[in-house]
Write an enzyme that holds these catalytic residues in place. Sequence first.
Site, short mmCIF file in Angstrom:
data_model
loop_
_atom_site.label_atom_id
_atom_site.label_comp_id
_atom_site.label_asym_id
_atom_site.label_seq_id
_atom_site.Cartn_x
_atom_site.Cartn_y
_atom_site.Cartn_z
CE LYS A 76 31.94 40.39 46.63
NZ LYS A 76 33.21 39.89 47.20
CB SER B 23 35.84 42.04 45.25
OG SER B 23 35.43 40.98 46.13
CB SER C 128 36.89 40.48 48.82
OG SER C 128 37.81 40.61 47.76
#
EC number: 6.3.5.7
Lengths: 502, 98, 498
Positions: C81, C156, C180
């Site tokens: 990420k 997210s 997330s």
Amino acid sequence: MTVTDLVPYDDALAAYDPVMGLEVHVELGTKTKMFCGCSTELGADANSQTCPTCLGLPGSLPVVNAVGVESAVKIGLALHCEIAEWCRFARKNYFYPDMPKNFQTSQYDEPIAFDGYLDVQLEDGEVFRVEIERAHMEEDTGKSTHVGGATGRIHGASHSLLDYNRAGIPLIEIVTKPIEGAGERAPEVAKAYVAELRELIKALGVSEARMEMGQMRCDVNLSLRPKGRQEFGTRSETKNVNSLRSVERAARFEIQRHAAVLSSGGTIVQETRHFHEEDGSTTAGRIKDNAEDYRYFPEPDLVPVAPPREWVEELRSTLPELPRVRRNRLREEWGVSEHDMQSILNAGAIGPIVATIEAGADAAAARKWWMGELARNANETGRPLEGLPITPAQVARVAELVKGGDLNDKLARQVIEGVLAGEGDPDTVVEKRGLKVVSDEGALTTAVEEAIAGNPAIADKIRGGKVAAAGALVGAVMKATRGQADAARVKELILAQLGVEG
Amino acid sequence: MPGITREEVAHLARLARLELKAEELEHFAGQLDDILGAVARVSEVAGQDVPPTSHPLPMTNVMRADEVRPSLTPEQALSGAPAQEQQRFKVPQILGED
Amino acid sequence: MSDSIIKLTAAETAAKIASGELTAVEVTEAHLARIEAVDEKVHAFLHVDREGALAQARAVDAKRAAGEKLGPLAGVPLALKDIFTTEGIPTTVGSKILEGWIPPYDATVTKRLKDADVVILGKTNMDEFAMGSSTENSAYGPTGNPWDLTRIPGGSGGGSSAALAAFEAPLAIGTDTGGSIRQPAAVTGTVGVKPTYGGVSRYGMVAFSSSLDQGGPCARTVLDAALLHEAIAGHDPLDSTSIDAPVPPVVEAARNGSVAGMRVGVVKQFRGEGYQAGVVQRFDESVELLRKLGATVVELDCPSFDLALSAYYLIAPSECSSNLARFDAMRYGLRVGDDGTRSAEEVTAITREEGFGDEVKRRVILGTYALSSGYYDAYYGSAQKVRTLITRDFERAFEEVDVIVSPTTPTTAFPIGERADDPMAMYLADLCTIPTNLAGNAAMSLPCGLAPEDGLPVGLQIIAPAMKDDRLYKVGAAVEAAFVEQWGHPLLEEAPSL
Ligand SMILES: [Mg+2]
Ligand SMILES: [Zn+2]
């Protein structure tokens, strides 16, 4: 604001009662910063002592410096504070380019130390108790240089350059409770408090607390209230006052300025002010309006600090002799008055004198040189005593040469001047400048005879009993020997030559 | 709960250093009002006797020894700088102080 | 051949590399080829580090050739990420304000992945600063859900979950502030774990809400997640909130899945209005399955959970308003409007206005409000008290049960754009995941089938007490095995081919 607007000090004090609050920031002498492992060494290249944490890079996190906490507890204990059983760091949020995260990691409503006091002694020996509100841990900001303005000041600069080496250096902020009842002595109390605090910090070994290097900075909050009133007036906050003398002057100036504003029917604006070394005045800075909202909240990246009680007691038991106690001991050992001791303290001479005594000098001599010749030089050159390029050992050597009769006071002053000028240690200066007392009796006798022969009228006066006139002949001999004679011995010789009893 | 005004949003934006456009002020004022209206009930439920939780885990006294660790080089430190001069971060004129 | 490589699990891949059946370079090339082929459609990656990945793979192969012992994930590709700093590799956090920023340091997670010889393929897309539940808030465009590219992959960490579901990587790393990791896992039919707060170092993980953020593993199987969990977890002296204790035995638990004799809680607050029928149906079937596998199911009442979303939307914005203050155009990142006449203050404000997206601005303003004097007690202060109540509800619950289960998210993946301008509707996606972030304990999401009405994946959430992360894997592995047996194949096999 011009100086002519001020009310005379005595008039101000006749009508108003000053209330002060002093906030002192001390940079700790830790090896590393408060929340990262970067070195705190002074004088490094710009931005060479920074890391993700103290640059506030995305993703970086703080970790508390254990010595920072220990120093805070020591300071708290020495100030007779309570030490929090549990406290947190808090974020103080505001934007400023010298602050990498745009919040300062500080403490808010849970300071590590609170509710203490510091007794300070005024010049006449009176002891005044200053109550301590709190001492808390926080971090310093980076340093900005303003470019393009006429004076290097922020105003008129086209841009600024930032060096973050100082960002994150541990600070302890020590805040007094409102200091009331000092009256006309308020400025003196302010100065004595900062001086005492500095001594204390140094004695604890947590910082060198050198004000001239910004290691200790004082904000002076001051307000006036009409005599007899209880409520405080509106205060001004004079920031970053960086010498003992300035602390006193700033307080004095603000008393006179406030009095001028108030007595002409005006109101004091709550604002920060800047102190000007040149003329001792202050000028307005930022107005503290309600836009100033720091939005404090507990720092989520740091866990609470809960100093174990046993550890606190252990630290308490290892506290050094506190400065005022030590000073009273030294005062007795040195045989000086309270007043003299206060002057020694104010001059920052205690350390140098102690060190000079340790290097072999006697107390009187050590005191004489540090408080005389050296204090004068420090004053003239605007340096602190400890910043002079002469060591206590060198001063002790000068004292030794005087004691042994190799130098008289006048020559000794020249030797000191030479050392300060970088000409080497005392013996080298004596050697190079040829500064030995002329103790050769033969040479002296010749010089005396020449002086008598050259001044027959004066010689006659002396023979006639006017012993005081011998001074002129002594002067002549000293001149002839370029000051390298012992004046007392010269006088003896002159009187003996002229057959007069001294 | 009093509605959040456009002026309040403007004040908050100033504190947060956001140069919001006029239409954004309007837009956010409405949305913030909705959100605050929905979340405000936390204050009704949380009683005086409940201690607040600032840290999810009950840890204390996490500290490091006062030992120097390597810093970044100045080149690394300045590598992301929008502008630099004399090995320093170059920033526009600073207002506010002095 | 390459298709068979990309469908392997991480555990299988590592075993084949260790045995010499495959080289790390082959594996890496297969995944780079897959990215090349599908990522234009999926948009899981913001940055692909082809050269770095291959270099790392070559190093693994060299190690093996030299007879060195390889770690359990050596040579396995991973999608990271874009919230973790990577030295020399751009890190944007999905924001324009950090466009082009190349960090001078590695996050602890990045470093541990490298130390474990995991091959980092690149950085994945995300909602800007991890604020969102759909990845639509990325400054670099949305990511598509491999099950239906017109739908959101969750957020997210939508880039990480999509990369797994699209077989672009067998492993990924996410961060979970309010769900997330878990919500994207749920809507893409993958596995995601939010470890106990403090279990995985936050150093180098760009902060959104410091007291809630937690990095964790994302994978296609429970065992793979456990292997990755073990690689990244453990005490880090650079993170003051990192737990100084041994990592729970997650891999062992994942290899010995079982729920026999376990007490499983079902919280009554985790259902009702707003829950999609198919989601509730699959969840109820999961509870039935747990019973069949030998668990005792216990009904629980956690009244304060109803306030979790409210508390979250005060705490997270408050902390973010402070955490994001450093993006001021002075030291790194975007600088706009520096024309020589504007002050630093103005340049900061203009840059932040240009550099931040709507959701970030909204939360920064909300947080600034919640912390400001006069409002602090009512908002931030009260929210932190609710946090205490939620923690107490969990404590009471865990006196009665070993784990709690719930749907991970109330609905399946919604269409891109559907909730884009309705923050309140968007926030509901995290209804079931948020309590865990507030209390700091551990939770996992794993697939429990497809919703009958739309054929999209449904996630089952398992929640364990703090530092009992191993329970997630023990239960998760048992449930996973039972479902795979029931379905005859892993759920992702049913995803349309891209
Ligand atoms: Mg302060
Ligand atoms: Zn540093």
